[in-house]
Design a protein around this motif. Structure first.
Motif, short mmCIF file in Angstrom:
data_model
loop_
_atom_site.label_atom_id
_atom_site.label_comp_id
_atom_site.label_asym_id
_atom_site.label_seq_id
_atom_site.Cartn_x
_atom_site.Cartn_y
_atom_site.Cartn_z
N ARG A 1 -29.94 -24.08 -47.86
CA ARG A 1 -31.04 -24.61 -48.72
C ARG A 1 -31.04 -23.87 -50.02
N THR A 2 -31.35 -24.72 -50.96
CA THR A 2 -31.40 -24.35 -52.23
C THR A 2 -32.81 -24.40 -52.73
N THR A 3 -33.64 -23.67 -53.51
CA THR A 3 -34.87 -23.71 -53.95
C THR A 3 -34.72 -24.44 -55.43
N THR A 4 -35.87 -25.39 -55.75
CA THR A 4 -35.98 -26.04 -56.85
C THR A 4 -37.12 -25.72 -57.34
N PRO A 5 -37.11 -25.76 -58.76
CA PRO A 5 -38.15 -25.08 -59.55
C PRO A 5 -39.60 -26.08 -59.09
N GLY A 6 -40.76 -25.26 -58.95
CA GLY A 6 -41.81 -26.05 -58.49
C GLY A 6 -43.06 -25.77 -59.44
#
Length: 469
Positions: free
Chosen positions: A48-53
């Motif tokens: 998983r990769t975290t994208t800017p929110g």
């Protein structure tokens, strides 16, 4: 190449059900939490990769942040406010740890009642007792208030539901090891459960601006039970200390994001509850008309608070080949060192063949080296059966060479002794400013310190029949 990548993805993985530690092969014991039989196979984790929110709160210059939101509110217990740095900060999470029966629940129930008001409700959640048991304790310590709400729950979802219904300003959970979440595998009190419960309550406290007091268990060696992650997550960690057979209780700050950790709160536990002691030195002293051999007074520092304590020693002729060495409230190793220094440097040879008992008064524990001089003088006074001068306190660390070393906070110690009426003091060289009206004798070694003992003939041991003839 594609086949190799596919086989790597399908390779089984293993995870500890207690702490969540992951590995590529099975192990009988988890190296992270040291639990046996908790490593089980599960599917390979997806990458998983975290994208800017979306940003919930915009970043502002630090000078524009409103610091009034972190203003502490009094708990109604001055001694606890002293340790917390003024009181409870909205949104702060405090972990209170201590041995069973030391008085944690009694103190926190008293805090719950005194901090409750029209504008600030208090919710007390118990997971170890029934609501009726807590009510009986509240009647005994007079902790009844209309704005104090009580619930007996062990389910995390139910606790969060009570928060929505009551909307308290202060939450007290007794204890965090008894509450569990059904969404997490493992028994209540396990590492995974404690982490989940603490994390959920911390999030609720920060979002609502609600202060939270969590009660934590301790292990046999005095450490907080559960993962050390719990200590890192909370804002304040307090240790509740005290001998269950004594009246004195100490609340010591180990970690405090809102204040200093040098403060110590003193409490007295009695039949009607627990009360703070603004001047606890009276518990550690025995007032006598005339001085008694084997007693010496010293001033110890508990945090930044000076406390006058009494050291007692008793020496008797031993009836066994190996004489007894018994201590209470003192470190056995320090007492043994003082015995060796007195015998070698003080030329007191009668101690080696006698039973020696040393203790403190009132249940206080003296562990700092500043009490060495008082311990040595009490032992010398008991060995010679000669009392020390009245109204005398002794402060200083004693080395193996017999020298008396300087200690920290000598001026504060002398001021406290002078306030309680003591007029003479033995201190190391260069004590600093001395209170008016107090006579201070600077000693360089044990030879100088032993000169305060009045000259008198020691008690003679009874002779045997051969000597009489």
């Amino acid at each position: 190449m594609a086949a190799r990548t596919k086989s790597a993805k399908e390779r089984p993985s293993y995870r500890c059900t207690e702490c969540g530690w992951q590995t590529a092969k099975w192990l009988g014991r988890c190296p992270e939490c040291q639990a046996w039989g908790t490593v089980e196979e599960y599917g390979a984790p997806a990458v998983r990769t975290t994208t800017p929110g979306r940003v919930t709160t915009s970043a502002v210059p630090i000078g524009q942040v409103d610091g009034r939101q972190a203003t502490a509110r009094s708990t109604g217990v001055p001694e606890l406010d002293r340790v917390l740095g003024g009181g409870l900060v909205p949104g702060a999470v405090v972990l209170v740890a201590g041995e069973p029966g030391v008085g944690k629940s009694t103190l926190l129930l008293d805090v719950a009642a005194k901090s409750a008001s029209d504008e600030h409700r208090t919710l007390y959640v118990t997971g170890e007792e029934s609501a009726s048991q807590v009510r009986l304790r509240a009647d005994r310590i007079h902790a009844i208030d209309d704005h104090l709400y009580l619930a007996a729950e062990t389910d995390l979802a139910a606790v969060l539901g009570h928060l929505d219904a009551v909307k308290p300003s202060l939450l007290i959970l007794d204890s965090v090891q008894t509450v569990a979440s059904p969404e997490i595998d493992g028994a209540p009190g396990g590492m995974a459960q404690v982490r989940e419960v603490a994390g959920a309550l911390i999030r609720a406290s920060k979002e609502r601006g609600m202060s939270t007091l969590l009660v934590g268990h301790v292990t046999k060696d005095g450490a907080i039970a559960g993962p050390r992650l719990l200590e890192h997550l909370v804002d304040v960690v307090l240790h509740f200390e005290g001998d269950r057979h004594a009246r004195l209780r100490l609340v010591r700050g180990v970690k405090n994001r809102y204040g200093t950790t040098d403060e110590v709160g003193c409490f007295e536990l009695h039949d009607e509850g627990i009360t703070g002691l603004a001047d606890p030195s009276g518990l550690f002293l025995t007032r006598r008309a005339e001085p008694v051999p084997g007693t010496c007074l010293t001033v110890t520092l508990e945090g930044r608070r000076p406390l006058v304590a009494e050291v007692q020693a008793l020496t008797v002729d031993s009836q066994i080949p190996s004489p007894r060495r018994t201590t209470s409230g003192l470190e056995t190793s320090r007492v043994s060192m003082m015995l060796a220094v007195l015998e070698q440097r003080g030329r007191i040879s009668a101690l080696g063949k006698r039973d020696i008992y040393s203790a403190t008064v009132g249940g206080v524990k003296l562990s700092e080296p500043a009490a060495d001089l008082a311990v040595a003088l009490a032992l010398a006074s008991a060995a010679s059966d000669t009392p020390l001068p009245k109204n005398l306190v002794a402060i200083g660390e004693v080395g193996l060479a017999g020298e008396v070393r300087r200690v920290t906070g000598v001026q504060r110690r002398l001021s406290e002794a002078h306030r309680l009426g003591f007029t003479h003091a033995l201190v190391p060289a260069d004590p600093g400013r001395v209170p008016d009206g107090m006579k201070v004798l600077e000693v360089a070694d044990m030879g100088d310190a032993l000169r305060v003992l009045p000259r008198s003939r020691r008690r003679e041991a009874p002779r045997d029949e051969g000597d009489r003839r």
